[in-house]
Design an enzyme around this catalytic site. Structure first.
Site, PDB file in Angstrom:
ATOM      1  N   ASP A   1      -1.563   3.865  -2.766  1.00 44.20           N
ATOM      2  CA  ASP A   1      -0.125   3.779  -3.046  1.00 44.20           C
ATOM      3  C   ASP A   1       0.643   3.898  -1.728  1.00 44.20           C
ATOM      4  OD1 ASP A   1       2.470   3.914  -3.842  1.00 44.20           O
ATOM      5  OD2 ASP A   1       2.220   5.627  -5.203  1.00 44.20           O
TER       6      ASP A   1
ATOM      7  N   LYS B   1      10.123   0.748  -1.426  1.00 42.75           N
ATOM      8  CA  LYS B   1      10.860   1.304  -0.276  1.00 42.75           C
ATOM      9  C   LYS B   1      10.997   0.319   0.894  1.00 42.75           C
ATOM     10  CE  LYS B   1      10.398   5.890  -2.000  1.00 42.75           C
ATOM     11  NZ  LYS B   1       9.302   6.590  -2.645  1.00 42.75           N
TER      12      LYS B   1
ATOM     13  N   TYR C   1       2.869  11.780  -5.988  1.00 43.49           N
ATOM     14  CA  TYR C   1       3.842  11.147  -6.869  1.00 43.49           C
ATOM     15  C   TYR C   1       3.655   9.644  -6.785  1.00 43.49           C
ATOM     16  CZ  TYR C   1       8.442   9.765  -8.726  1.00 43.49           C
ATOM     17  OH  TYR C   1       9.461   9.207  -9.456  1.00 43.49           O
TER      18      TYR C   1
HETATM   19  C1  LIG Z   1       8.953   6.540  -4.122  1.00 43.47           C
HETATM   20  C2  LIG Z   1       7.548   6.427  -4.524  1.00 43.47           C
HETATM   21  C3  LIG Z   1       7.175   5.782  -5.720  1.00 43.47           C
HETATM   22  C4  LIG Z   1       8.183   5.299  -6.727  1.00 43.47           C
HETATM   23  O1  LIG Z   1       8.976   4.263  -6.228  1.00 43.47           O
HETATM   24  P1  LIG Z   1      10.394   3.954  -6.946  1.00 43.47           P
HETATM   25  O2  LIG Z   1      10.899   2.751  -6.210  1.00 43.47           O
HETATM   26  O3  LIG Z   1      11.210   5.179  -6.769  1.00 43.47           O
HETATM   27  O4  LIG Z   1      10.109   3.666  -8.358  1.00 43.47           O
HETATM   28  C5  LIG Z   1       5.822   5.607  -5.972  1.00 43.47           C
HETATM   29  N1  LIG Z   1       4.891   6.047  -5.105  1.00 43.47           N
HETATM   30  C6  LIG Z   1       5.205   6.673  -3.960  1.00 43.47           C
HETATM   31  C7  LIG Z   1       4.129   7.115  -3.026  1.00 43.47           C
HETATM   32  C8  LIG Z   1       6.547   6.894  -3.635  1.00 43.47           C
HETATM   33  O5  LIG Z   1       6.857   7.544  -2.503  1.00 43.47           O
END
Ligand SMILES: *Cc1c(COP(=O)(O)O)cnc(C)c1O
Length: 430
Positions: free
Chosen positions: A239, A267, A144
């Site tokens: 990511d 995060k 994701y």
């Molecule tokens: C949470 C997450 C996202 C998205 O971040 P948001 O702040 O919710 O938009 C993208 N990549 C990874 C790996 C994530 O865990």
């Protein structure tokens, strides 16, 4: 456990928000039942509107690595707020956080702050396409990368829980540029590149997957991805929205010794306030506007309160703090494995440092297919028994649990005791 007020509020919420929520996984669709409305958090604990107390393993889905309401973080955010909540102009706190990021991750030669992980990954994809002049991108099944259009293809997290492999509203003509391969499978990636490598702008990957539950990269997997990208002139985007500043001070790249082209953050870097960032090679980042032609912007980007939250949190994350997280993680995983064995429930506990998932599966879980084979019904029974006994887990088999430096031995004891009951409940299913 009393849940009257949560139920009342959720009835109102369903009338106001689609599914009663402002982000899908919160709705408990993966486990059933009514979500708890949270009144406040303190340290490693949450208190809901009915007054129930929980040990929190969601931590706002990862950001709160120092726990809720850490006094130093609150003070710095309040100080920033007194100076003004937003300027839409350059301000010194951006420099403070960026210097700290680059000191810990020297491969982030230049960066840009934005306001969420989704913004960061969406921008990183645009930058990779703009830099290479190519349209295709590759992601792994089950990873994701936020809710942006190009990345909602075989995404995990809430999409997994809801069983929506592709979202309506994403044009097929656009989604066709997103190619997917299984995670942890270098041969599949090599094959794809052999067929159409010249059209691929970038590979984007969760270095340690959190959004299919925790999946650990096989030794050499990330190095292999980098080598394939180099060979074909594509960029590697790691990511680190979930793993950055969580699995080590250098994130997953620091942990595994990878020097990627681009990295994305979210995060932990905002510690519970809205922050995202993308960055990496200076020659690539210098193509971003206004230095270069690739457009990216945000009214609240580099927001001073958010910068203060990130900076004060990262400053608290010393080597000793990461050591503590590792010890807590190891002790908890060990306790959970023993509790499951005592109740004769086969599980796989996947963990890297302070992120982990208990999979209800007899077989090793290392990609989306093996994760999907886990029993979501057993997870649901486990989840509800844990909740009833004061342990707040992510409400889906396909999410990661998190620890903070505020978690204590007493929290772990309470969790393992609850887990005995949770595994006993899971054993009743199927
Ligand atoms: C949470 C997450 C996202 C998205 O971040 P948001 O702040 O919710 O938009 C993208 N990549 C990874 C790996 C994530 O865990």
């Amino acid at each position: 456990m009393k849940t009257e007020l949560s139920e009342k509020l959720f009835a109102k919420a369903k009338d106001l928000f689609p599914g009663g929520v402002n982000s899908p996984v919160r709705a408990f669709r993966g486990v059933g039942g009514t979500p708890r409305f949270i009144a406040r958090g303190k340290g490693s604990h949450l208190v809901d509107v009915d007054g129930n107390d929980y040990v929190d393993y969601v931590l706002s889905w990862g950001p709160l690595i120092v726990g809720h309401c850490h006094p130093e973080v609150m003070r710095e955010v309040q100080d920033a707020m007194k100076d003004g909540s937003s300027f839409g102009a350059c301000s010194p706190r951006e420099i403070q956080l960026a210097e700290l990021v680059r000191a810990r991750m020297p491969w982030v030669e230049k960066m840009r702050f934005c306001s969420s992980g989704t913004e960061a990954t969406t921008a990183a994809i645009r930058v990779a396409r703009g830099f290479t002049g190519r349209d295709d991108i590759v992601k792994c099944d089950g990873c994701y990368h936020g809710a942006g259009d190009p990345l909602l293809v075989k995404a995990g997290s809430g999409v997994e829980t809801l069983g929506l492999p592709d979202s309506p509203g994403v044009p097929a003509d656009y989604a066709k540029h997103t190619l997917t391969v299984p995670y942890n499978d270098l041969a599949a990636m090599e094959k794809l590149f052999a067929e159409r490598g010249a059209r691929i702008a970038a590979v984007i990957v969760e270095p340690i997957v959190g959004n299919m539950g925790v999946l650990v990269p096989r030794p050499g997997y990330l190095e292999g991805l980098l080598a394939i990208c180099r060979k074909h002139g594509a960029l590697l985007i790691i990511d680190e929205v979930m793993t950055g500043f969580r699995v080590s001070s250098g994130g997953a790249c620091g942990l595994y010794g990878i020097r990627p082209d681009l990295v994305t953050f979210g995060k932990v870097i905002g510690a519970g306030l809205p922050v995202g960032a993308f960055g990496g090679r200076a020659d690539v980042m210098d193509r971003v506007a206004p230095a270069g032609p690739i457009y990216q912007a945000g009214t609240l980007s580099g927001n001073p309160m958010a910068m203060a939250a990130g900076f004060s949190t990262l400053r608290l994350m010393t080597p000793a703090a990461y050591e503590k997280l590792e010890q807590l993680g190891a002790a908890l995983a060990d306790g959970l494995v023993k509790a499951a064995a005592a109740e004769k429930v086969p599980v796989q506990v996947n963990r890297v440092g302070s992120m982990f998932t208990v999979f209800f599966s007899e077989k090793p879980v290392f990609d989306a297919a093996s994760a999907r084979a886990a029993s979501t019904r057993r997870f649901g029974a486990f989840f509800h028994a844990m909740l009833e006994n004061g342990v707040y887990l992510p409400p889906s088999q396909f999410e990661a649990c998190f620890l903070s430096i505020a978690h204590t031995e007493a929290d772990l004891d309470r969790t393992v005791a609850a887990a005995r009951l949770g595994f006993a409940a899971a054993a009743q299913v199927e």
